[in-house]
Design an enzyme around this catalytic site. Structure first.
Site, mmCIF file in Angstrom:
data_model
loop_
_atom_site.group_PDB
_atom_site.id
_atom_site.type_symbol
_atom_site.label_atom_id
_atom_site.label_comp_id
_atom_site.label_asym_id
_atom_site.label_seq_id
_atom_site.Cartn_x
_atom_site.Cartn_y
_atom_site.Cartn_z
ATOM 1 N NE ARG A 152 35.063 47.711 38.449
ATOM 2 C CZ ARG A 152 35.248 46.814 39.425
ATOM 3 N NH1 ARG A 152 36.427 46.661 40.000
ATOM 4 N NH2 ARG A 152 34.254 46.060 39.831
ATOM 5 C CG HIS A 198 32.095 46.590 44.524
ATOM 6 N ND1 HIS A 198 33.133 46.843 43.659
ATOM 7 C CD2 HIS A 198 32.628 45.856 45.538
ATOM 8 C CE1 HIS A 198 34.253 46.285 44.139
ATOM 9 N NE2 HIS A 198 33.972 45.690 45.276
ATOM 10 C CD GLU A 213 36.051 40.436 43.365
ATOM 11 O OE1 GLU A 213 35.774 40.197 44.542
ATOM 12 O OE2 GLU A 213 37.188 40.744 43.001
ATOM 13 C CG ASN A 217 37.995 42.406 39.987
ATOM 14 O OD1 ASN A 217 38.136 43.141 39.009
ATOM 15 N ND2 ASN A 217 37.082 42.619 40.924
ATOM 16 C CE1 TYR A 259 43.347 42.808 44.576
ATOM 17 C CE2 TYR A 259 41.423 41.712 43.667
ATOM 18 C CZ TYR A 259 42.031 42.853 44.129
ATOM 19 O OH TYR A 259 41.348 44.041 44.145
ATOM 20 C CD GLU A 316 38.415 44.993 42.499
ATOM 21 O OE1 GLU A 316 38.978 44.258 43.343
ATOM 22 O OE2 GLU A 316 37.213 45.289 42.542
HETATM 23 C C1 PNW Z 1 37.963 42.242 45.886
HETATM 24 N N1 PNW Z 1 38.553 36.401 48.746
HETATM 25 O O1 PNW Z 1 37.527 41.475 46.946
HETATM 26 C C2 PNW Z 1 36.925 43.344 45.825
HETATM 27 O O2 PNW Z 1 36.349 43.577 44.592
HETATM 28 C C3 PNW Z 1 37.351 44.595 46.506
HETATM 29 O O3 PNW Z 1 36.210 45.287 46.953
HETATM 30 C C4 PNW Z 1 38.338 44.291 47.600
HETATM 31 O O4 PNW Z 1 38.639 45.406 48.382
HETATM 32 C C5 PNW Z 1 39.568 43.739 46.919
HETATM 33 O O5 PNW Z 1 39.284 42.603 46.134
HETATM 34 C C6 PNW Z 1 40.687 43.375 47.884
HETATM 35 O O6 PNW Z 1 40.296 42.359 48.751
HETATM 36 C C7 PNW Z 1 37.847 40.217 47.327
HETATM 37 O O7 PNW Z 1 38.472 36.195 49.964
HETATM 38 C C8 PNW Z 1 37.678 39.924 48.668
HETATM 39 O O8 PNW Z 1 38.831 35.510 47.948
HETATM 40 C C9 PNW Z 1 37.899 38.655 49.133
HETATM 41 C C10 PNW Z 1 38.304 37.681 48.252
HETATM 42 C C11 PNW Z 1 38.471 37.982 46.894
HETATM 43 C C12 PNW Z 1 38.248 39.239 46.443
#
Ligand code: PNW
Length: 461
Positions: free
Chosen positions: A77, A121, A166, A295, A297, A364
């Site tokens: 991707r 993006h 996002e 995505n 995390y 992601e």
């Molecule tokens: C995602 N937050 O970003 C993005 O899609 C990527 O480009 C990035 O490198 C990756 O996660 C890791 O950070 C985020 O602050 C950046 O909540 C910040 C946030 C969430 C997602």
């Protein structure tokens, strides 16, 4: 956990974004993006860096494609930089930009790797920001025009498309907290940007359908598992608000065709949406997609009752500044993000409840950790391997519980320029030495390669 615990059709890939890896920001006619401008704002980027070189992927893409082929991934991707295609955000496409993505997509296909292209993006042409950016409805129209050019130019090579990455980040980090480009702080009006991004998604979806009839089109949201810190009704309300702003404000319009009334009310934007988010807009935004990208995390644990200081920085959650994000004491990655694999199943279930048969993909998931070099000189990132294994297990659990999860993409293939953190956070399976641009697979990459071959994985100890 082995690969054979997952369905045979399950797609395993890695993900990157143009601005974080390509570099070559001034080459071959590429125009200025909002991130080029933002990196020059003093204090905006933690290490004061720019992404002018980043991973030099623009010149080294063939090496990177070979790398992912060697590791054995099915799919990749990547994102397309709008300012490479339309340097000024409008007009005829820049041939050199298109040729780069044709070489990339073609190279992937030659190695049997399926290209998944994201149209946006975060790298908006600065020329469009100069005219108001995503706060202006016209930007959604411009995005439709760009989407049509890209699908025309790449539709024979790419069938899997993601319109936006996002939109929460683009709208609320870009226009409310100002932590991301364009670094504006317009409070709850950031929700207008969210609507225009979603409208852009709707237009792009229509353009892709018209140009590439065989295309599979989806969009990618960053979803969080949200839980209240305690049992009070105030904490429950905090959780409702944060789930609303992060998840439902995007899931509901895309999957059900309406905005959540409570969230618009929290934002104080009910009237604006009543006037500007028309039925026609919502029809476009909720037009059928082929899959939803998620995505995932981390989890947010939230409580009520916080009084922000008078000079507190602008919040990414306008109207909900009294909500406090609580540390649970559970382990975190270097980003400070709590590790909570079961939350991945929670967010998939939340999306699935709104659209029961819609295929879902984790587009992601991954972790930042500082380098640790072991006695043999290898980059020992056991913590990353553990993170990935736990989330692959969560993917298996999701499937076992009946959720239509079709694949999983690791963020990221290589270390790269992590937005406001610059080069100070590394998410890669593969290490990048930014002085020499040398790529060195970390132990997590070796573990993943074994996993992909369904071999007994190398020890992660
Ligand atoms: C995602 N937050 O970003 C993005 O899609 C990527 O480009 C990035 O490198 C990756 O996660 C890791 O950070 C985020 O602050 C950046 O909540 C910040 C946030 C969430 C997602």
């Amino acid at each position: 956990m082995r690969r054979s615990d997952l369905p045979e059709s399950f797609v395993l890939g890695t993900a990157t974004a143009a601005y974080q890896i390509e570099g070559a920001t001034h080459e071959d006619g590429r125009g200025e993006s909002i991130w080029d401008a933002f990196t020059r704002v003093p204090g905006a980027i933690a290490d004061g860096s720019t992404a002018d070189v980043a991973d030099d992927h623009y010149h080294r893409y063939a090496e990177d494609v070979a790398l992912m082929g060697d590791l054995g991934f099915d799919a990749y991707r990547f994102s397309i930089a709008w300012p490479r295609i339309q340097p000024d955000g409008k007009g005829a496409p820049n041939r050199a930009g298109i040729d780069f993505y044709r070489r990339l997509a073609g190279g992937l296909r030659d190695r049997g790797i399926t290209p998944w292209a994201t149209l946006y993006h975060w790298d908006l042409p600065q020329a469009l920001e100069d005219r108001g950016g995503w706060l202006e409805r016209d930007t959604a129209r411009r995005f439709a025009d760009y989407a049509e050019q890209v699908s025309d130019a790449l539709g024979d090579l790419v069938t899997d498309w993601i319109t936006l990455n996002e939109p929460w980040c683009s709208a609320f980090l870009g226009y409310a907290s100002g932590h991301h480009a364009p670094g504006r702080t317009v409070g709850s009006r950031a929700a207008h940007a969210a609507h225009h991004l979603l409208l852009g998604h709707g237009h792009a979806l229509e353009a892709l359908r018209a140009t590439v009839p065989s295309a599979r089109v989806g969009t990618t949201l960053n979803l969080y598992s949200v839980q209240p810190a305690g049992d009070s009704t105030a904490d429950a309300d905090a959780a409702r608000r944060i789930d609303g702003l992060s998840n439902r404000l995007f899931l509901d319009p895309v999957l059900t065709g309406s905005y959540p009334a409570d969230v618009l009310d929290d934002l104080g934007e009910t009237e604006w949406f009543a006037e500007h988010a028309t039925d026609d807009d919502l029809r476009l935004i909720s037009a059928p997609i082929d899959f939803l990208g998620v995505n995932y995390y981390s989890r947010h644990t939230v409580a009520s009752g916080f009084t922000p200081a008078k000079d507190a920085p602008a919040s990414a959650y306008p109207g909900s500044e009294h909500v406090r994000f609580v540390k649970t004491g559970a382990p975190v990655t270097q980003m400070g993000w709590e590790i909570h694999p079961d939350g991945m199943v929670d967010v998939l279930r939340q999306a699935n409840a709104l659209a029961p048969s819609l295929p879902l993909y984790i587009t992601e998931n991954g972790a930042a950790y500082p380098d640790r070099v072991d006695a043999d000189g290898r980059i020992d990132d056991g913590a990353r391997t553990e993170y990935l294994e736990a989330h692959l297990e969560a993917a298996r659990d999701a499937i076992d519980s009946g959720l239509p999860l079709g694949g999983y993409f690791i963020w990221s293939l290589i270390d790269n320029w992590e937005w406001a953190w610059g080069y100070s956070r590394r998410f890669g399976l593969v290490h990048v030495d930014y002085r020499t641009q040398r790529r060195t697979p970390k132990r997590s990459a070796a573990w993943m390669a074994d996993f992909l071959r369904d071999a007994v994985p190398a020890s992660r100890a």
